[in-house]
Write an enzyme that holds these catalytic residues in place. Structure first.
Site, mmCIF file in Angstrom:
data_model
loop_
_atom_site.group_PDB
_atom_site.id
_atom_site.type_symbol
_atom_site.label_atom_id
_atom_site.label_comp_id
_atom_site.label_asym_id
_atom_site.label_seq_id
_atom_site.Cartn_x
_atom_site.Cartn_y
_atom_site.Cartn_z
ATOM 1 N N LYS A 1 41.667 -22.811 4.199
ATOM 2 C CA LYS A 1 40.535 -23.675 3.927
ATOM 3 C C LYS A 1 39.537 -22.868 3.110
ATOM 4 O O LYS A 1 39.780 -21.692 2.891
ATOM 5 C CB LYS A 1 39.927 -24.216 5.223
ATOM 6 C CG LYS A 1 39.708 -23.175 6.335
ATOM 7 C CD LYS A 1 39.344 -23.901 7.628
ATOM 8 C CE LYS A 1 39.219 -22.927 8.789
ATOM 9 N NZ LYS A 1 38.907 -23.563 10.070
ATOM 10 N N HIS B 1 47.415 -30.548 17.017
ATOM 11 C CA HIS B 1 45.978 -30.301 16.795
ATOM 12 C C HIS B 1 45.165 -31.328 17.594
ATOM 13 O O HIS B 1 45.543 -32.489 17.662
ATOM 14 C CB HIS B 1 45.656 -30.399 15.296
ATOM 15 C CG HIS B 1 44.263 -29.949 14.980
ATOM 16 N ND1 HIS B 1 43.152 -30.752 15.213
ATOM 17 C CD2 HIS B 1 43.785 -28.782 14.496
ATOM 18 C CE1 HIS B 1 42.059 -30.084 14.862
ATOM 19 N NE2 HIS B 1 42.411 -28.888 14.421
#
Lengths: 390, 390
Positions: free
Chosen positions: B154, B270
């Site tokens: 990210k 997740h």
């Protein structure tokens, strides 16, 4: 000297081109004092987008466009309200990722409620929305006005023949929509194929007799790879609508069903497994979850527990759902609120005053109690409801 | 005289054959005084199965077998604990319907927490469970013991090339699992196909150089009809694992991926959008949601917010997840707890004492702060963690 110059340089060098500038908008209710709440609002801007230390990001596209942006913040009615906008591109045009940006990680943080959101123009275009909505369902039922009636076939453990017999009686009694109980999937008691074939057939027979249009809505909540096959079986057998629980299958299931022209059936959303989002101050508001999200996904009617019934929703929370179902919202058709339970004779006047014309009353056990003629009981309920709807 | 004789007769006549007698077992924590809690426990037996007025059901299969059954009830530690069993057949052997029976409608009622459940033998057989689990993931990584390290690429807004460059540096630094940030799907900044191709390639290059096995885990959380296609693209491009958010796509997505032999990759769950289930007394316990349910669905590792980080989970709640991941549970392999965040130098000793060997530490921004050499920072973290793990 910035000790993180190296990562600033890296990010500046490897950032994508600027976005379209189009943004969508969310309203959050945040608990805590004003300062704490403002910190939480700033945190939402980061957590829901880059999920990365803010100080490591230099000026540029990411900071200026991909970060969430606090458009407005105010303390009001003992809570703080943060209006935050996000780049349309952050959703990739996907309903799944839209939900993730709106509430994915912050679902794990305390004191934040997603109250409302507005799509941007291009995002509105991406989602099919309700293919029938209130006007389309009324047309399918040939019922231009007035509240509609629905019921569920149950209990689990009846055979397909037993459920079809109930379906026939409900249909003869003029119930507009007869749905599977949301717990009926593919149990050995009444396997999906057999149940759907028999119940759809029962509705055809009753329609033949009474001339009234009725929709049978099988439950297609199922394992991932069984949802579309069951929807197609339902379509082939003559089902008039589909029931699905997005809390179990994901809201995107509704989007998929609504966008599949080979199915083309009204979709009814069931609230199973969604309650945890609305039962705390933290979570998603009733209107946003059962109204707006169901609606943009493409549901034509949304079931929720009625006030005064065996669940804990208040009259105000139900009113919030109604508002989100019918208020003008982008290009999406209004959808039917479908309150379930709580339907006793004494409470019909109050319900009529909240729900008015555009509602589907989902009636359960009450239909069995008036007399031993089920079709007659259905007509009795219709008369009661019509008498309070002017 | 029973005024409901007609419906009793109807149900008796149309009930299915007796069930196998096999039952699965759930433990609920119920708030309120003992009498209120017992009424709620009785209500769970009805609401989660027949969802129909109990007094309208005669003696017979439905009452005796399909109703939930209170096996044990006691007041303990200021709450009431109800052990309730359900007929295996009520789930139709479907993970979706299992979740519905365990917590579907009661998610909408206050004061009920699903704490734990045990499958029946035939149900255990129905679900593939983890295809790798702790032993399989260790084998895939050639890492027989010790904590594993993971990180995410990210921020959103980097190009695929930028993300691949980070991937390469993490891989050179020996991070075992490099996953997409869960918010990276198919944005124009770094489209799925290009990102996966470049990042998988970066991992191959680093492996070539260092000889160490690394798994790249693309995020395949996506619209319903895109999940399998993206999993297959990931597989073809050489991904070593898959990341999916069951709160967004449904837990059954994990089951599908785990049972697809043409994919055959470790699955990392997740927690996005799942927080609302655990942040109130009402809901699902941490261990049950992030541990047991993820595990029976087939996840090989489960991400959750670490204690002491920017989320609100306590050390005890994290310990509950660890327990549910690794305790003997039917025939299912143990899976890796994968705590994310909260990783500072001072806190490593306490984490080591809770997590021991069988853990995947998911490290984020911290990796960027030690020096301007990302690969070196990864090695630094490894050294720190190993120094506390004896």
């Amino acid at each position: 000297v910035n000790t993180y110059a190296w990562i600033h340089n890296f990010i500046a060098t490897h950032s994508a081109a600027p976005t379209s500038g189009e943004r969508f908008h969310a309203l959050y209710r945040i608990s805590g004092d004003e300062k704490t709440a403002y910190e939480k609002a700033k945190d939402i801007c980061i957590e829901q987008t880059i999920e990365y230390p803010e100080d490591l990001v230099p000026d540029g596209v990411i900071r200026n466009e991909i970060f969430g942006r606090i458009e407005h913040f105010e303390m009001r009615d003992t809570a703080c309200w943060a209006h935050i906008s996000f780049a349309a591109e952050s959703t990739a045009g996907e309903l799944t990722q839209l939900l993730n940006v709106l509430f994915g990680n912050i679902s794990l943080k305390e004191g934040i409620q997603l109250v409302h959101f507005h799509l941007s123009p291009s995002l509105s275009q991406r989602f099919p929305g309700p293919q029938f909505g209130i006007p389309g369902l009324r047309k399918a039922l040939n019922a231009a006005s007035g509240p509609l009636l629905a019921t569920a076939i149950k209990p689990m453990g009846l055979t397909a023949t037993g459920l079809a017999t109930l379906t026939y009686q409900f249909a003869c009694g003029g119930i507009d929509i007869i749905k599977d109980d949301h717990g009926l999937t593919n149990q050995p008691f009444a396997p999906f194929r057999e149940r759907v074939a028999r119940c759809a057939e029962a509705v055809f027979e009753a329609q033949e007799k009474t001339g009234k249009r009725i929709l049978y809505a099988p439950n297609i909540t199922a394992p991932h790879d069984e949802i579309l096959p069951r929807a197609h079986i339902a379509k082939e057998r003559g089902a008039g609508a589909l029931l699905v629980s997005p809390g179990i299958c994901g809201f995107d299931t509704i989007r998929l069903l609504a966008s599949d022209k080979s199915i083309n059936l009204p979709i009814i959303a069931h609230p199973a497994l969604l309650g945890s989002y609305v039962l705390a101050e933290h979570g998603i508001s009733h209107g946003c979850l059962f109204g707006t999200i169901a609606r943009i996904a493409g549901a034509d009617a949304t079931i929720y527990p009625n006030f005064g019934g065996r669940f804990s929703f208040s009259r105000e929370e139900c009113a919030d759902i109604v508002r989100a179902c019918i208020e003008p919202y982008e290009c999406f058709a209004p959808i039917f609120p479908m309150p379930g339970g709580g339907m006793t004779m004494e409470r019909i006047p109050d319900m009529a005053s909240l729900y008015g014309n555009d509602v589907i009353y989902l009636i359960g056990g009450g239909l069995f109690r008036h007399s031993d003629d089920l079709a007659e009981n259905c007509r009795h309920f219709r008369t009661l409801i019509n008498s309070h709807n002017k």
